[in-house]
Design an enzyme around this catalytic site. Structure first.
Site, PDB file in Angstrom:
ATOM      1  N   ASN A  22       0.835  -1.215   0.000  1.00 51.83           N
ATOM      2  CA  ASN A  22       0.000   0.000   0.000  1.00 51.83           C
ATOM      3  C   ASN A  22       0.869   1.264   0.000  1.00 51.83           C
ATOM      4  O   ASN A  22       0.360   2.368   0.097  1.00 51.83           O
ATOM      5  CB  ASN A  22      -0.956   0.024   1.200  1.00 51.83           C
ATOM      6  CG  ASN A  22      -0.203   0.083   2.517  1.00 51.83           C
ATOM      7  OD1 ASN A  22       1.029   0.082   2.534  1.00 51.83           O
ATOM      8  ND2 ASN A  22      -0.935   0.154   3.613  1.00 51.83           N
ATOM      9  N   ASN A  50      -5.936 -11.711   7.915  1.00 55.13           N
ATOM     10  CA  ASN A  50      -6.340 -11.773   6.495  1.00 55.13           C
ATOM     11  C   ASN A  50      -5.449 -12.706   5.679  1.00 55.13           C
ATOM     12  O   ASN A  50      -5.928 -13.457   4.832  1.00 55.13           O
ATOM     13  CB  ASN A  50      -6.345 -10.367   5.896  1.00 55.13           C
ATOM     14  CG  ASN A  50      -7.534  -9.565   6.409  1.00 55.13           C
ATOM     15  OD1 ASN A  50      -8.630 -10.108   6.566  1.00 55.13           O
ATOM     16  ND2 ASN A  50      -7.334  -8.286   6.688  1.00 55.13           N
ATOM     17  N   TYR A 102       4.366  -1.997  17.729  1.00 51.04           N
ATOM     18  CA  TYR A 102       5.081  -2.924  16.842  1.00 51.04           C
ATOM     19  C   TYR A 102       5.393  -4.231  17.575  1.00 51.04           C
ATOM     20  O   TYR A 102       5.066  -5.315  17.089  1.00 51.04           O
ATOM     21  CB  TYR A 102       6.360  -2.250  16.359  1.00 51.04           C
ATOM     22  CG  TYR A 102       7.120  -3.029  15.312  1.00 51.04           C
ATOM     23  CD1 TYR A 102       6.599  -3.223  14.038  1.00 51.04           C
ATOM     24  CD2 TYR A 102       8.380  -3.556  15.590  1.00 51.04           C
ATOM     25  CE1 TYR A 102       7.306  -3.941  13.081  1.00 51.04           C
ATOM     26  CE2 TYR A 102       9.092  -4.253  14.626  1.00 51.04           C
ATOM     27  CZ  TYR A 102       8.551  -4.442  13.376  1.00 51.04           C
ATOM     28  OH  TYR A 102       9.256  -5.147  12.427  1.00 51.04           O
ATOM     29  N   LYS A 152       3.438  -7.608  16.661  1.00 56.73           N
ATOM     30  CA  LYS A 152       4.103  -8.796  16.106  1.00 56.73           C
ATOM     31  C   LYS A 152       3.930  -9.998  17.032  1.00 56.73           C
ATOM     32  O   LYS A 152       3.824 -11.138  16.562  1.00 56.73           O
ATOM     33  CB  LYS A 152       5.589  -8.522  15.871  1.00 56.73           C
ATOM     34  CG  LYS A 152       5.854  -7.573  14.694  1.00 56.73           C
ATOM     35  CD  LYS A 152       5.579  -8.239  13.352  1.00 56.73           C
ATOM     36  CE  LYS A 152       5.970  -7.349  12.193  1.00 56.73           C
ATOM     37  NZ  LYS A 152       5.724  -7.969  10.884  1.00 56.73           N
ATOM     38  N   TYR A 162      -3.658 -20.632  14.052  1.00 59.08           N
ATOM     39  CA  TYR A 162      -4.117 -21.155  12.752  1.00 59.08           C
ATOM     40  C   TYR A 162      -3.408 -22.465  12.401  1.00 59.08           C
ATOM     41  O   TYR A 162      -3.995 -23.340  11.774  1.00 59.08           O
ATOM     42  CB  TYR A 162      -3.913 -20.112  11.632  1.00 59.08           C
ATOM     43  CG  TYR A 162      -5.081 -19.165  11.487  1.00 59.08           C
ATOM     44  CD1 TYR A 162      -5.300 -18.157  12.416  1.00 59.08           C
ATOM     45  CD2 TYR A 162      -5.973 -19.271  10.419  1.00 59.08           C
ATOM     46  CE1 TYR A 162      -6.369 -17.281  12.288  1.00 59.08           C
ATOM     47  CE2 TYR A 162      -7.048 -18.406  10.277  1.00 59.08           C
ATOM     48  CZ  TYR A 162      -7.241 -17.407  11.211  1.00 59.08           C
ATOM     49  OH  TYR A 162      -8.305 -16.555  11.085  1.00 59.08           O
TER      50      TYR A 162
END
Ligand code: UDP
Length: 324
Positions: A33, A98, A144, A148, A158
């Site tokens: 981006n 995402n 940050y 992280k 996951y």
């Protein structure tokens, strides 16, 4: 031939990684981006066969057809990630969700670029992966560090819950071509200052340490982690040769051949006093360790910056050597 997605592919490490993957004949989708990078950083890649640029934000749902994903997207230099800390945290956390959701849907392998910052102000040195860290959860670096840490947590959730083929690398300080000259990191600051004939800015007394890894070595580590069978947990990637900031300043001055004056500035809050990776795991499981020493890496980096920074006093002789 593998089809890769590199999130944050226009950033410092991303641009080097995309170049290496293209060199090996792979297809690369670079998603960025440009929040902390510029299109100029990938200008040399856009016409190469197999390269696709996708302008987009990892905070939104991602749909890219890829076999393997390198997830790097996030501002990473302390001044940059602190400009908009909420954006930094969102990028880390929503970006991880995402990317992981996409990997879960498609079965793609996915590697998270985590950081040595998750160790905070370390109480042990060098830092092995088993060290759980000492992070200030509310300081200026927390957006940050904690972002992280949360991303790592999501990766292992996951992996365990959905069987995603995830991997996590913890990157220690890295330098080389394609660093942004104005992103505020120590190596880029010192090189730009020395080339411009300005005083080198030392924060604190310069006795704090960092361990600098040349970007080509890091990229090699990324590829080995991606290709390896699943590791039990995160793996440190960095150069175990620890140096003080004063030593790094002096190494830059020696190579550039100017910039001998130094200006001391206050040490930023929560600036870690030591940073040094224990890379036993990478050595044992990946047969990986850095190959480029600091002098050689700095010469290549100075040669890169020399073409981009206006010299104050005409070209330094040493740069001709560095560019060869
Ligand atoms: N630093 C410095 N002068 C600079 C930039 C950074 O002395 O112009 C110091 C900074 O305080 C830190 C170290 O260099 O101790 C590395 O800073 P950097 O921002 O590169 O990365 P960090 O390891 O802190 O994330």
């Amino acid at each position: 031939m593998t089809r890769y997605l590199v999130t944050g592919g226009a950033g410092f490490i991303g641009a080097n990684l995309c170049g290496r993957l293209l060199d090996e004949g792979h297809q690369v989708v670079c998603l960025d981006n440009f929040s902390s990078s510029t299109p100029a950083n990938i200008l040399h890649l856009v016409d190469r066969p197999g390269f696709t640029l996708l302008v987009g934000d990892v905070r939104s749902t991602i749909r890219v057809d890829a076999d393997e994903i390198f997830h790097l997207a996030c501002p990473a230099s302390p001044p940059r990630y602190q400009v908009d800390p909420v954006f930094t945290m969102e990028t880390s956390v929503l970006g991880a969700i995402n990317v992981l959701e996409m990997a879960r849907r498609t079965g793609a392998k996915v590697l998270l670029a985590s950081t040595s910052e998750i160790y905070g102000e370390p109480a042990v040195s060098p830092q092995p992966e088993t060290y759980r860290g000492n992070v200030n959860s509310w300081g200026p670096r927390a957006c940050y560090d904690e972002g992280k840490r949360c991303a790592e947590s999501l990766f292992y959730d996951y992996i365990r819950k959905y069987g995603v083929a995830g991997r996590v690398v913890r990157i220690f300080n890295t330098y080389g071509p394609h660093m942004a000259p104005d992103d505020g990191r120590v190596v880029s600051n010192f090189i730009v200052q020395a080339l411009s004939g300005e005083p080198l800015t030392i924060y604190g007394d310069g006795s704090q340490t960092r361990s600098l890894c040349y970007v080509d070595d890091l990229v090699e580590g990324f590829l080995r982690v991606m290709a390896a069978p699943v590791l039990p947990g995160p793996v440190n990637l960095g150069n175990p040769h620890e140096r003080t900031i004063l030593e790094i300043a002096s190494a830059v001055v020696d190579i550039v051949g100017r910039g001998r004056s130094i200006e001391f500035h206050p040490l930023p809050m929560d600036d870690p006093s030591r940073r040094c990776p224990d890379i036993s795991l990478a050595r044992a499981h990946l047969r990986w360790e850095p190959a480029v020493d600091l002098g050689e890496g700095l010469r290549r980096t100075v040669a890169y910056f020399a073409g981009r920074v206006a010299p104050a006093f005409g070209p330094a002789v040493i740069l001709a050597d560095a560019a060869e």
